[in-house]
Design an enzyme around this catalytic site. Structure first.
Site, short mmCIF file in Angstrom:
data_model
loop_
_atom_site.label_atom_id
_atom_site.label_comp_id
_atom_site.label_asym_id
_atom_site.label_seq_id
_atom_site.Cartn_x
_atom_site.Cartn_y
_atom_site.Cartn_z
N CYS A 112 0.82 -1.23 0.00
CA CYS A 112 0.00 0.00 0.00
C CYS A 112 0.85 1.27 0.00
O CYS A 112 0.34 2.35 -0.30
CB CYS A 112 -0.95 0.02 1.19
SG CYS A 112 -2.13 -1.34 1.15
N HIS A 249 -3.19 7.49 2.59
CA HIS A 249 -3.58 6.19 2.05
C HIS A 249 -4.93 5.83 2.67
O HIS A 249 -5.14 6.00 3.86
CB HIS A 249 -2.53 5.14 2.40
CG HIS A 249 -3.01 3.75 2.15
ND1 HIS A 249 -3.55 3.35 0.95
CD2 HIS A 249 -3.05 2.66 2.97
CE1 HIS A 249 -3.90 2.08 1.03
NE2 HIS A 249 -3.62 1.63 2.24
N ASN A 279 -10.17 0.41 -0.16
CA ASN A 279 -8.71 0.46 -0.13
C ASN A 279 -8.17 -0.06 -1.47
O ASN A 279 -8.27 -1.25 -1.74
CB ASN A 279 -8.20 -0.39 1.04
CG ASN A 279 -6.68 -0.40 1.16
OD1 ASN A 279 -5.98 0.07 0.27
ND2 ASN A 279 -6.20 -0.95 2.26
N1 ACO Z 1 -18.44 -8.31 8.97
C1 ACO Z 1 -18.88 -8.61 10.19
N2 ACO Z 1 -18.07 -8.99 11.20
C2 ACO Z 1 -16.77 -9.07 10.93
C3 ACO Z 1 -16.23 -8.77 9.66
C4 ACO Z 1 -17.12 -8.39 8.66
N3 ACO Z 1 -16.71 -8.09 7.41
N4 ACO Z 1 -14.90 -8.93 9.73
C5 ACO Z 1 -14.59 -9.29 10.97
N5 ACO Z 1 -15.72 -9.39 11.71
C6 ACO Z 1 -15.86 -9.77 13.11
C7 ACO Z 1 -14.68 -10.52 13.63
O1 ACO Z 1 -14.74 -11.89 13.30
C8 ACO Z 1 -14.79 -10.28 15.13
O2 ACO Z 1 -15.74 -11.18 15.63
P1 ACO Z 1 -15.49 -11.89 17.08
O3 ACO Z 1 -15.42 -10.76 18.05
O4 ACO Z 1 -16.67 -12.78 17.20
O5 ACO Z 1 -14.19 -12.61 16.91
C9 ACO Z 1 -15.39 -8.87 15.21
O6 ACO Z 1 -15.95 -8.61 13.91
C10 ACO Z 1 -14.39 -7.81 15.54
O7 ACO Z 1 -13.24 -8.02 14.75
P2 ACO Z 1 -12.00 -7.09 14.83
O8 ACO Z 1 -10.94 -7.63 13.92
O9 ACO Z 1 -11.64 -6.78 16.25
O10 ACO Z 1 -12.62 -5.77 14.21
P3 ACO Z 1 -11.94 -4.40 14.06
O11 ACO Z 1 -12.74 -3.36 14.73
O12 ACO Z 1 -10.47 -4.48 14.36
O13 ACO Z 1 -12.06 -4.13 12.50
C11 ACO Z 1 -10.73 -4.26 10.51
C12 ACO Z 1 -11.49 -5.04 11.57
C13 ACO Z 1 -11.69 -3.36 9.79
C14 ACO Z 1 -10.09 -5.24 9.53
C15 ACO Z 1 -9.64 -3.43 11.23
O14 ACO Z 1 -8.88 -4.24 12.08
C16 ACO Z 1 -8.74 -2.75 10.27
O15 ACO Z 1 -9.12 -1.89 9.51
N6 ACO Z 1 -7.46 -3.06 10.32
C17 ACO Z 1 -6.52 -2.44 9.45
C18 ACO Z 1 -6.36 -3.30 8.31
C19 ACO Z 1 -6.29 -2.58 7.01
O16 ACO Z 1 -6.67 -1.47 6.84
N7 ACO Z 1 -5.78 -3.32 6.09
C20 ACO Z 1 -5.70 -2.86 4.78
C21 ACO Z 1 -4.43 -3.22 4.19
S1 ACO Z 1 -3.13 -2.51 5.03
C22 ACO Z 1 -3.26 -0.98 4.87
O17 ACO Z 1 -3.76 -0.55 3.87
C23 ACO Z 1 -2.78 -0.22 6.01
#
Ligand code: ACO
Length: 322
Positions: A112, A249, A279
């Site tokens: 990214c 980003h 993204n």
């Molecule tokens: N829909 C519904 N529920 C979901 C989904 C979804 N699409 N995805 C995950 N969940 C659930 C999980 O299974 C978890 O359930 P549990 O509590 O029963 O285990 C719950 O939601 C919470 O999950 P978390 O991972 O704690 O959720 P979080 O608030 O951290 O959000 C996310 C997840 C959006 C992926 C976040 O961690 C994030 O944005 N991380 C950064 C990753 C990113 O941006 N990556 C892109 C590439 S890298 C970059 O560009 C920087």
């Protein structure tokens, strides 16, 4: 000597995928995706569109915007994690399509942060005097390496391409202080497993699927992005209050909000394309620049801060006077 951005371009595939469409594919909801990521819809390349297809359209738009043709370009650098082929580089497809009959073209891979790495390389070539006009592109078809049954990742990504023409500044531009003021790059290979793919050419002879420790990526992103932005601001001696826009980003709206808050930049001074684009990895910053210019929010003379973070981990920030 400075490098200035002369032209901006972008391209998004016509086909879109909404959160409601995703509700039919995996166990998720529009409300969850909006609340946790800020994304509402993303663009997806059709079967006959490749990373090069998107890159060429963005490049042509940037050339038009700069009042140039391929004949004016000395170098093409294309940042991507999703090249058309393992070899040759997708950049040479752009070189041929824009009828650039001299110079050279190559790809860079920094996930990214790829566009920031490409911009930094082009900037150094211009500063050294060996290149006058460079085409810098970020282009991705992330949809091709997303596991569409993994709700942790498939809701996040979209396809697209953005491009800029980076040129040696004129004497007047030099006097006005226009151009790239500084770019800072970082990487930490110890974090490589936190955002990776399930395979690759040498290891599995496949492209693999995106694999991410979302919470860990989030935790590192909010720290690294604020730190690298502060580093570039300190190095240039710029006052935070002088920054007109943050062009980040587009990973997650909560990451963007956290960085803006730490830097005391209000959200109305942030270019946000996440809701409509998701993204798009290496394409996200040049696409945000293109949207900012197209909408009239980004204007000549403004001071903008770019920042990015991605797999590797890689992270980077730049300060540019438009
Ligand atoms: N829909 C519904 N529920 C979901 C989904 C979804 N699409 N995805 C995950 N969940 C659930 C999980 O299974 C978890 O359930 P549990 O509590 O029963 O285990 C719950 O939601 C919470 O999950 P978390 O991972 O704690 O959720 P979080 O608030 O951290 O959000 C996310 C997840 C959006 C992926 C976040 O961690 C994030 O944005 N991380 C950064 C990753 C990113 O941006 N990556 C892109 C590439 S890298 C970059 O560009 C920087």
């Amino acid at each position: 000597m400075k490098a200035v951005i002369r032209g901006f371009g972008g391209y998004l595939p016509e086909k879109t995928l909404t959160n409601f469409d995703l509700e039919k594919m995996v166990e998720t909801s529009d409300a969850w995706i909006r609340e946790r990521t800020g994304i509402q819809v993303r663009h997806i390349a059709s079967d006959n569109e490749y990373t090069s297809t998107l890159a060429i359209k963005a490049a042509q738009e940037a050339l038009k915007n700069a009042n140039m043709t391929g004949k004016d370009i000395d170098m093409v650098i294309l940042a991507t994690t999703t090249p058309d082929d393992t070899t040759p580089a997708t950049a040479v497809q752009v070189q041929a399509a824009i009828q650039m009959d001299r110079g050279y073209a190559f790809d860079v891979q920094a996930a990214c942060s790829g566009f920031m790495y490409a911009l930094s390389i082009a900037n150094q070539y211009i500063l050294s005097g060996s290149v006058k006009n460079a085409l810098v592109i970020g282009a991705e078809t992330l949809s091709r390496i997303v596991d569409w049954s993994d709700r942790n990742t498939c809701v996040l990504f979209g396809d697209g391409a953005g491009a800029v023409v980076l040129s040696a500044a004129t004497t007047e531009e030099e006097k006005a202080g226009t151009g790239v003021l500084d770019i800072v790059l970082h990487s930490d290979g110890n974090c490589r497993q936190l955002l990776t793919t399930t395979g690759g050419v040498s290891r599995t002879q496949t492209a693999g699927h995106v694999l991410m420790e979302g919470r860990e990526v989030f935790r590192h992103a909010v720290t690294n992005l604020a730190e690298v932005a502060t580093e570039v601001i300190t190095r240039t001696g710029i006052k935070l209050s002088d920054i007109d826009f943050l062009v980040p980003h587009q990973a997650n709206v909560r990451i963007v909000e956290s960085t803006a808050k730490k830097l005391e930049i209000p959200m109305d001074k942030v270019i946000l394309t996440l809701p409509e684009q998701g993204n798009t990895s290496a394409a996200s910053i040049p696409l945000a620049l293109f949207e900012g210019v197209k909408s009239g929010r980004l204007k000549k003379g403004q001071l903008i801060l770019l920042d990015a973070m991605g797999g590797g981990f890689t992270w980077a920030a730049a300060l540019i006077r438009l």
